[in-house]
Design a protein around this motif. Structure first.
Motif, PDB file in Angstrom:
ATOM      1  N   THR A  49       0.840  -1.199   0.000  1.00  0.00           N
ATOM      2  CA  THR A  49       0.000   0.000   0.000  1.00  0.00           C
ATOM      3  C   THR A  49       0.876   1.249   0.000  1.00  0.00           C
ATOM      4  O   THR A  49       2.069   1.191   0.305  1.00  0.00           O
ATOM      5  CB  THR A  49      -0.892   0.032   1.253  1.00  0.00           C
ATOM      6  OG1 THR A  49      -0.065   0.212   2.415  1.00  0.00           O
ATOM      7  CG2 THR A  49      -1.699  -1.256   1.401  1.00  0.00           C
ATOM      8  N   ASP A  69       0.926   3.480   2.208  1.00  0.00           N
ATOM      9  CA  ASP A  69       1.444   3.630   3.567  1.00  0.00           C
ATOM     10  C   ASP A  69       2.676   2.752   3.789  1.00  0.00           C
ATOM     11  O   ASP A  69       3.628   3.171   4.458  1.00  0.00           O
ATOM     12  CB  ASP A  69       0.364   3.273   4.595  1.00  0.00           C
ATOM     13  CG  ASP A  69      -0.709   4.355   4.715  1.00  0.00           C
ATOM     14  OD1 ASP A  69      -0.472   5.487   4.242  1.00  0.00           O
ATOM     15  OD2 ASP A  69      -1.781   4.063   5.282  1.00  0.00           O
ATOM     16  N   ASP A  70       2.644   1.538   3.237  1.00  0.00           N
ATOM     17  CA  ASP A  70       3.821   0.658   3.332  1.00  0.00           C
ATOM     18  C   ASP A  70       5.026   1.320   2.668  1.00  0.00           C
ATOM     19  O   ASP A  70       6.140   1.269   3.185  1.00  0.00           O
ATOM     20  CB  ASP A  70       3.556  -0.681   2.637  1.00  0.00           C
ATOM     21  CG  ASP A  70       2.517  -1.527   3.338  1.00  0.00           C
ATOM     22  OD1 ASP A  70       2.255  -1.293   4.538  1.00  0.00           O
ATOM     23  OD2 ASP A  70       1.955  -2.416   2.676  1.00  0.00           O
ATOM     24  N   ALA A  77       5.527   4.536   2.163  1.00  0.00           N
ATOM     25  CA  ALA A  77       5.948   5.689   2.954  1.00  0.00           C
ATOM     26  C   ALA A  77       6.769   5.249   4.156  1.00  0.00           C
ATOM     27  O   ALA A  77       7.765   5.875   4.500  1.00  0.00           O
ATOM     28  CB  ALA A  77       4.727   6.482   3.408  1.00  0.00           C
ATOM     29  N   ALA A  78       6.371   4.139   4.774  1.00  0.00           N
ATOM     30  CA  ALA A  78       7.123   3.613   5.916  1.00  0.00           C
ATOM     31  C   ALA A  78       8.502   3.147   5.483  1.00  0.00           C
ATOM     32  O   ALA A  78       9.478   3.265   6.215  1.00  0.00           O
ATOM     33  CB  ALA A  78       6.341   2.472   6.572  1.00  0.00           C
TER      34      ALA A  78
END
Length: 211
Positions: free
Chosen positions: A199, A201-202, A204-205
């Motif tokens: 995703t 978010d993954d 971005a992390a």
């Protein structure tokens, strides 16, 4: 008795990347830092490069995205084979790639998913050395980071046959469990072996991890 197999690299990249919203194979690697130019490297090209020194050749398994992945693969010395029905699932892509390995006369493969960040060269070298020095009853070497198994993993002819003789609806994990007595799990100090990027978010992390 030690062995020195001739490895092919297999990169599974046929997924539709629905949760990411864009093809994960073409995401910049390393992740783009705000205010800086995007890297010209992608997850796919980085995966090919990470395999290049430890395999004889690299096969990219594509699906409906074969037309966009092929230029990247060819530019980095890899070949492309297409899963004509990727809706059957990831395991069907694995079977397509492993059949191509056998078609090229190889008996061993180094396998990864394109949505994993490329692991370090030392991790790949450790996995290969473990496979080459393993007894004959070891059919596969799988990396382990903090109790989590991941990619890339290495398989010999016995495991290739086990995968190919299973129905396309099977899963690699089920077959791994069935033959776990023939697997060596190798502890590595590389969190990327167990990291899936599915995703935004993954992703971005991952930027925070890699900065």
């Amino acid at each position: 008795m030690s062995r020195s197999p001739s490895f092919a690299g297999v990169i599974l990249a046929a997924g539709e990347s629905a949760r990411m919203g864009t093809d994960k194979a073409l995401l910049p690697w390393p992740p783009q830092v705000p205010g800086h130019a995007a890297s010209k490297e992608t997850f796919l090209s980085a995966a090919i490069r990470s395999f290049a020194l430890s395999t004889d050749f690299v096969i990219v398994v594509a699906g409906k995205n074969d037309a966009v992945l092929a230029p990247v693969a060819y530019a980095h010395g890899a070949s492309v084979v297409t899963n004509t029905d990727p809706a059957r699932g990831q395991f069907s892509s694995l079977q397509v790639g492993l059949q191509e390995v056998l078609n090229h006369g190889r008996d061993a493969a180094m396998i990864t998913l394109v949505d994993h960040p490329p692991v370090s060269r030392s991790t790949i070298q450790s996995l290969r050395e473990a496979f080459e020095s393993a007894p004959q009853n070891v059919w596969a070497v799988v990396p382990d980071f903090s109790g989590k198994h991941g990619h890339p993993y290495l398989v010999g002819r016995e495991f290739i046959e086990a995968f190919l003789q299973s129905p396309p609806t099977a899963s690699a994990r089920d077959i791994e469990h069935r033959h776990r007595d023939h697997i060596q799990y190798l502890a590595v100090d590389d969190p990327f072996v167990a990291l899936n990027i599915n995703t935004p978010d993954d992703y971005a992390a991952l930027l925070a991890m890699n900065s």
